[in-house]
Scaffold this active site. Structure first.
Site, PDB file in Angstrom:
ATOM      1  N   ASN A 167       0.842  -1.193   0.000  1.00 24.55           N
ATOM      2  CA  ASN A 167       0.000   0.000   0.000  1.00 24.55           C
ATOM      3  C   ASN A 167       0.876   1.241   0.000  1.00 24.55           C
ATOM      4  O   ASN A 167       1.229   1.786   1.048  1.00 24.55           O
ATOM      5  CB  ASN A 167      -0.947  -0.012   1.203  1.00 24.55           C
ATOM      6  CG  ASN A 167      -2.021  -1.056   1.034  1.00 24.55           C
ATOM      7  OD1 ASN A 167      -2.959  -0.860   0.263  1.00 24.55           O
ATOM      8  ND2 ASN A 167      -1.846  -2.192   1.710  1.00 24.55           N
ATOM      9  N   GLU A 168       1.227   1.653  -1.198  1.00 20.73           N
ATOM     10  CA  GLU A 168       2.145   2.763  -1.383  1.00 20.73           C
ATOM     11  C   GLU A 168       1.480   4.071  -0.958  1.00 20.73           C
ATOM     12  O   GLU A 168       0.254   4.121  -0.782  1.00 20.73           O
ATOM     13  CB  GLU A 168       2.551   2.830  -2.863  1.00 20.73           C
ATOM     14  CG  GLU A 168       3.308   1.608  -3.365  1.00 20.73           C
ATOM     15  CD  GLU A 168       4.717   1.489  -2.792  1.00 20.73           C
ATOM     16  OE1 GLU A 168       4.983   1.982  -1.685  1.00 20.73           O
ATOM     17  OE2 GLU A 168       5.556   0.861  -3.463  1.00 20.73           O
ATOM     18  N   PRO A 169       2.277   5.149  -0.791  1.00 19.82           N
ATOM     19  CA  PRO A 169       1.707   6.437  -0.413  1.00 19.82           C
ATOM     20  C   PRO A 169       0.496   6.776  -1.281  1.00 19.82           C
ATOM     21  O   PRO A 169       0.512   6.596  -2.503  1.00 19.82           O
ATOM     22  CB  PRO A 169       2.858   7.407  -0.675  1.00 19.82           C
ATOM     23  CG  PRO A 169       4.078   6.585  -0.456  1.00 19.82           C
ATOM     24  CD  PRO A 169       3.737   5.204  -0.921  1.00 19.82           C
TER      25      PRO A 169
END
Ligand code: GLP
Length: 632
Positions: A167-169
């Protein structure tokens, strides 16, 4: 302490800054055996009730010691996993389950192949699903979690961008299992596994933040100094979708399980006087005063009583009098760390110098875990040591061959092959044959196959040449460069290296032969599975063997940092300044590592930041500074 206990309300002043319950353990093995014991209890308890346990699992190097401990519990203590159902967080998109970097294969190798979990109980997102079927497949994954009764305990690691799963930025609180685009930093971090950033997949399938928060219990593990900053932000900062791990603050049964190095930026460790009473010794005063100076952006000598009082450091004044006196004391301490004579200045009073004057010259042994580490971190210092007449040796601990891309090997082999044709005598035709073999082997193995011995050797030779060139720019003759080729590296791969006594033997032999007065080393704070850590442990192990010998007593070990978090001003015991020319010389040395991605090699920014910080403390203004900590 039982880490699976419900955290309850956070009461202690220590934890005021921490918005998620945080347990600090000595090291990863202590943390992992504690966590594994709790998981085992849960599994057994459910077995007693004839029920299943649903575990959410993670990949990466962080959970590896945890999986090892689970395997040990299975093999030695009869823990059965027959009632365990697992869901993995994520998978790279486009990788088949048997691809050497797929998370599916990782899980089988690290855990599933060694325990008695039923195949049908294992769930991992399918990386091979076609683009038009991704949506359905993700929905199905969510459905399966629900049907299993939800996740009882979710294990997590944390990426440098603060991500959990992938869950990237930008991933929202409510995101569910889906396909995402990997962040640049994440891809760079995975570059070593994939033999170059270009080969790291661009997409992955990951459980969403909402899916993860749906677990009844969350334990996020983090080991090593390179996680310290992001752990601090996730635990103490605002909840933000820039750092998906910060969402754990909104879960009522989540724990961060971190080792000492990864906890080092938490307020209770980093600025302990803000959360309770501390013993104000010289070190602590230096730490607090340099912090005040950075905080108010005022040189140390201009700090006033109010600055101390307003920022919770007033206790120092009660113990030591006026700010004026304290300032002068700390100013001198910092000033005395600065030296252009890292090997000691002969013929001078060395009372306040970081390194003793005698003996001169010194035998200096500089350890570089990967071929480029030492030049990157202390190229300027090496140059000075050589210029100042010391006997300097650079010990390159691992061959680094795993970092050399195939194209570099191809290029060298092709030149060798052509040369053999041009020259045409017997000797060169043998070389030509070797080159053709290498070219064939490279083609046969494909992008992710394992390198043959010939290919490995050629890659190692390429790096040897580059290290020699870089060392030469720093003033070292090629016979001053020693190649240790530690066995753990030759027999392993990134994130999964295993050190043995043989590695310690190699380092011990070198130390015994050379008996240095000064050692420069790194890896003391790196992630436990990082090759730098293993290299460092081989030095510690070797020094331990000689601890009763007089030369060890007479030997100072200076620690430098690689990719871990930067040294804080207060941690620096020796600061070696660099002029613009020296910095340029170091950059020239670094550029010699042509076969390694240049982005990985940029270190001048860090040296310049240290110089700016010293300038800000009121020290002389230098172009750059290389910094060292003395091993206690
Ligand atoms: C990847 C994984 C994460 C993991 C992270 C950190 O991004 N998808 O689940 O937490 O890497 O990896 P490591 O544990 O190797 O530091």
């Amino acid at each position: 302490m039982n880490i699976l206990d419900s955290p309850g309300k956070q009461q202690t002043q220590k934890e005021l800054y921490e918005k998620t319950r945080t347990v600090i353990v000595k090291d990863s093995s202590a943390g992992c055996s504690q966590l594994a014991a709790e998981v085992a209890d849960l599994i057994r308890q459910r077995q007693g009730e004839n029920k299943n346990v649903v575990l959410g699992l993670a990949t990466g190097s962080t959970p590896v010691p945890f999986y090892k401990e689970l395997i040990r519990l299975h093999q030695q203590e009869g823990l059965s996993f027959k009632n365990v159902i697992t869901f993995n967080l994520d998978e790279y998109h486009g990788l088949a389950p048997d691809h050497r970097e797929s998370y599916n294969r990782f899980m089988r190798e690290q855990l599933f192949d060694h325990i008695d979990i039923p195949q049908e109980n294992i769930n991992i997102p399918d990386g091979t699903v076609s683009l038009d079927a991704v949506y359905e497949s993700c929905l199905d994954y969510e459905k399966r979690i629900e049907e299993a009764g939800g996740i009882d305990l979710q294990i997590l690691g944390i990426g440098r961008t603060g991500h959990i799963g992938f869950n990237e930025p930008g991933s929202s609180r409510d995101s569910r299992t889906r396909m995402i685009t990997l962040d640049r930093i994440t891809r760079r971090d995975a570059a070593a596994d994939f033999l170059g950033e270009a080969h790291v997949p661009r997409h992955a399938i990951t459980m969403g933040v909402g899916t993860i928060l749906g677990a009844k219990r969350l334990v996020l593990m983090a080991w090593g100094g390179n996680k310290a900053e992001i752990v601090q932000q996730a635990v103490e900062g605002k909840v933000t979708d820039r750092i998906s791990a910060s969402f754990l603050q909104e879960h009522d049964n989540a724990t961060f399980l971190v080792d000492e190095a990864a906890s080092s930026q938490l307020t209770r460790i980093h600025l302990p006087w803000l959360v309770g009473s501390v013993e104000w010794d010289r070190k602590m005063i230096k730490r607090a005063v340099t912090w005040l100076s950075h905080r108010f952006e005022k040189p140390i000598l201009r700090l006033v009583d109010e600055d101390y009082n307003e920022s919770g450091a007033g206790e120092i004044l009660t113990a030591s009098g006026r700010a004026y006196n304290v300032n002068i004391g700390v100013f001198d301490l910092v000033k005395h760390t600065i030296t252009g004579w890292p090997g000691g200045k002969p013929g001078t009073d060395d009372t306040h110098r970081p390194e003793r004057a005698d003996p001169h010259p010194k035998r200096v042994l500089i350890f570089s875990p990967e071929p480029s580490d030492a030049v990157m971190s202390l190229g300027g210092t090496i140059h000075r040591l050589v210029e100042q007449g010391h006997e300097v040796k650079l010990a390159v601990q691992t061959s680094g061959s795993l970092r050399v891309p195939d194209q570099a090997a191809q290029k060298f082999a092709a030149v060798l092959q052509e040369m053999a044709q041009v020259i045409g005598d017997d000797a060169s035709s043998a070389g030509g044959e070797y080159a053709s073999q290498v070219l064939t082997q490279l083609e046969e193995k494909g992008l992710f196959g394992d390198d043959s011995e010939d290919v490995k050797r050629l890659k190692a030779l390429i790096l040897r040449g580059e290290v020699r060139d870089a060392a030469q720019v720093c003033g070292l003759e090629s016979d001053a460069v020693i190649f240790q080729d530690l066995p753990f590296y030759e027999n392993g791969r990134y994130r999964q290296f295993q050190m043995t006594e043989e590695d310690v033997d190699c380092t011990a032999a070198l130390l015994e032969e050379y008996q240095p007065h000064q050692i420069y080393a790194t890896g003391h704070l790196a992630d436990p599975s990082a090759l730098q850590t293993l290299c460092y442990r081989s030095i510690e192990g070797a020094l331990e063997r000689f601890k009763d010998e007089s030369w060890v007593d007479d030997c100072r070990v200076w620690l430098y940092r690689g990719k871990e978090s930067e040294m804080n001003s207060y941690e620096i015991d020796m600061a070696v300044p660099m002029s613009p020319e020296q910095l340029e010389l170091k950059s020239e040395a670094i550029r010699k590592f042509q076969s390694i991605s240049q982005e990985e090699l940029d270190s001048s920014g860090r040296n310049q930041t240290t110089a700016k910080r010293y300038d800000q403390l009121g020290m002389a203004e230098y172009e750059a500074i290389e910094s060292f900590q003395r091993r206690g």
